[in-house]
Every structure is written in C-alpha cells, then in structure tokens.
Design a protein around this motif. Sequence first.
Motif, short mmCIF file in Angstrom:
data_model
loop_
_atom_site.label_atom_id
_atom_site.label_comp_id
_atom_site.label_asym_id
_atom_site.label_seq_id
_atom_site.Cartn_x
_atom_site.Cartn_y
_atom_site.Cartn_z
N ARG A 181 3.44 -14.19 22.56
CA ARG A 181 3.04 -13.76 23.90
C ARG A 181 4.24 -13.14 24.61
O ARG A 181 5.38 -13.59 24.43
CB ARG A 181 2.51 -14.93 24.73
N LYS B 214 -2.43 -18.63 17.87
CA LYS B 214 -1.66 -17.75 18.73
C LYS B 214 -0.36 -17.39 18.03
O LYS B 214 0.41 -18.27 17.63
CB LYS B 214 -1.37 -18.45 20.06
N ALA C 149 -6.67 -17.35 27.33
CA ALA C 149 -5.81 -16.89 28.41
C ALA C 149 -5.93 -17.84 29.59
O ALA C 149 -7.03 -18.25 29.95
CB ALA C 149 -6.17 -15.47 28.84
N SER D 57 -1.11 -11.48 24.83
CA SER D 57 -1.07 -12.49 23.78
C SER D 57 -1.68 -11.93 22.51
O SER D 57 -2.68 -11.21 22.55
CB SER D 57 -1.85 -13.75 24.20
#
Length: 417
Positions: free
Chosen positions: A63, A60, A388, A412
């Motif tokens: 976000r 990731k 998510a 994201s």
Amino acid sequence: MVAPRLAPRLTAPAAILLATMAAPAVAAETAWCQWRGPNRDGFVAGAAWPDGLADNRLEKAWRVDLGPSYSGPVVAGDVVIVTETADAATEHVRAFDRATGAERWHAEWEGALRVPFFAASNGSWIRSTPCVDGDRVYVAGMRDLLVCLDVASGREHWRVDFVKALESPLPAFGCVSSPLVIGDHVYVQAGSGFAKLDKLTGAIVWRVLDDGGGMSGSAFSSPYHVTLDGVPQILVQTREELAAVDPEKGSVLWKTPVEAFRGMNIVTPTVSDGRIFTTSYGGGSFLFAVNPTRTDKPVEQVWRNKIQGYMSTPIVIGGHAYVHLRNQRFACLDLTTGKEDWITTPFGRYWSMVAQGNRILALDETGDLRLIRATPEGYELVGEAKVAAEESWAHLAVEGTELYIRDLKGLSAYRWK
C-alpha cells in the motif's frame, strides 16, 4: 463542428519526436489500461477467479499513501498508474512498481478547481481515469486539460488546454470524462463537447456536440466505441442526450434525449445484442434500438422504466443488466422486457464492478468488496472482504491475479491466492 483556435503546447522532446518521425508506439501489454478495462465494458479474461474472498484467497501485497482522487488505477506493463490532487492546488500522476509498490516516476501540473458549493461534499479533486496506449498514457485534468505522458519515464509529450484552445468555459464540476484511444487518435468529452485529437501531437481534429459547458454542460459520462449493424460509432452520453458519432468524420449519426435530473447522466452506455442500455438519476432506465437504414428514425426507444441508476455503470451478462441504483439497492433487469428480475436491500452509495464469466466483483465506497454470481434467479453472494478503511470512489482495477483499490487516501494492491 468546431476546429481549434490555438495549437496544443508541445514540449521540446515532443517536437524532436515529430521532427525525427519516431517509430509508432508499441502495443500495450496490459489488459486493464483504461476506464472499465480492456474493452470498456467491465469484463476481464485470464485465469478463473477463486471461489471466495476469504483471507486464504486474497492477500494484501502493498500500500502507498496518496492525496485524494476519483480516478481509477490503470496498468501499463510492470507499473500501475494513478492520479491525485495535492493541497487543493496541483494534480499529480504517479507510476508504481506492480511487484513492490515502489514509485517509478511522478508528473504534476497546477490544476485545482473548486466545484460548486452544493457539490462540495463530493470533493474537488481529479476525476477522470487515464488511458494507456502503448508507451503513452493520456490523463485528463480537472481544468479541462488533456496531458500525454511517457509510460516509462513520466516525461510530458504534449498537453492541450481546451479552455484556451476552444475558448470554452471551465466545466463547473471539472473534467470527468475518461479518454478513449482508437487507432491514431484520442477522444474525450471535453471543451464543452466531444473532441478528437491526434494522439502523437495533441492537435485537435474536430469537436462536436457542443453543450455550452459550464454548470449545465460538460459531460459526466465517458465515450464507448462499438459497431452496430456494421457501422463503427462512438456512443457519447451528454448531460441531456445519447448520441452516436462517426469516429472518422465527427458527424453525428443519431441522437436521442435521455431525461435526467439536472443533467445527471453519469453512467457509460452499455450494449447488449446490438441494443443500447443506459440509466439516469431522475430519468429511469432506457433501452434503444438503432436502425441506420431508417433515415427518418435511426434510433428508437424500445422500453423505459422507472428504475434509476446513478453513478455506477452497469454490467451486462446474458441479456440481463446488473445495476446499482440511486436508492443504493442492487438489481437485475431483463433487457428484453425491461422488467426487474430481483432487487436487494440497500448497500453503499456507489459500486464499481468488474466481471468475468458469470461472476461480478463489486467494490462499494465503504471499501467492501463483494464477489457475486450473476443470475436472474436471485442475488447470490459468493464472498466478501474489507479491502479499504477509507472511502473508495475510484473504479476497481483487475489485472490477472492482481486487484488495485484506490481509496481517498492511498492505493492498495491485492493478489488472488
């Protein structure tokens, strides 16, 4: 065919642009620029995807928190563009830096619309996925608006209110169709039909396939540009029919009924070996063949079965359709015979799918991402990951090594490693 009664609203900068005959838009540098990607078929090119979705293969990057939206993210140069509905009163478009997630610009307008009570659980927020074309992005709002914004600044070039311009009723469920740009024009299923507009000015050129709008009309699907038997055409699925429209003249080349419960024809039609596949809630799955030389029967149903899709547009690979079904199962259909190759146990209520080669990335509304090898031999899961924590009904976007996940509370960015 209906011509506009009112001209679109042009902002002052747009009027100056027309007066000075500015240079045409620069060609888009991105792949994932519209609904279902570069060719609206769910496929992406580029470097081969990793062989799994474990933590060491997918990370990731950033976000941002946002209000709700069903619109899929689109990429334009070094920004990713998303929509949101705020306070049930206004619609917003935001551009974020792809590297950092920092906001570059923001545009908004009053545009809320409350859907009928029986559909309230699905939300009353913006639905259509924007379309990027060079230095402009086209965004459809719930109240049957089409707005053209500058990709670099978010400045508004023009907007068209179809309800005012064509005196058409508000779509009861909001404008759902995602715009399509071909050459100098933008096309969208709005204004109780299918409309063609000048992409620089917003002037409406024509509207066809008038369905009356309101509760029973106003499409849930999005147009798809193809060439069949040497004839360029736009496939347009209305609430009741599948049609082909000449992109230039607006003439309807052919049309055929597609049965669906309460007009729930939602998926975008797909094409395999010159034949058209679609699937509907309450109607089943259909394959159509087009023969433009037969004026008495230019389109013919090849087969129909009882397998029902719903909201998820299928991916077609090697003569097989990979379909997420109304009953929440995932199935593979042989498009030659219409027979089911295999079917899984139930998953989520909705999948958005992106393909590369024989692999499919599938994001369901619970935030689960699956990497699947597409084969008619059986369902083969390669890897899965939770991406998510909130429901994610927007279409997954894949750009190179980047994945963009739009859930109901934010956006994201993930990167392959």
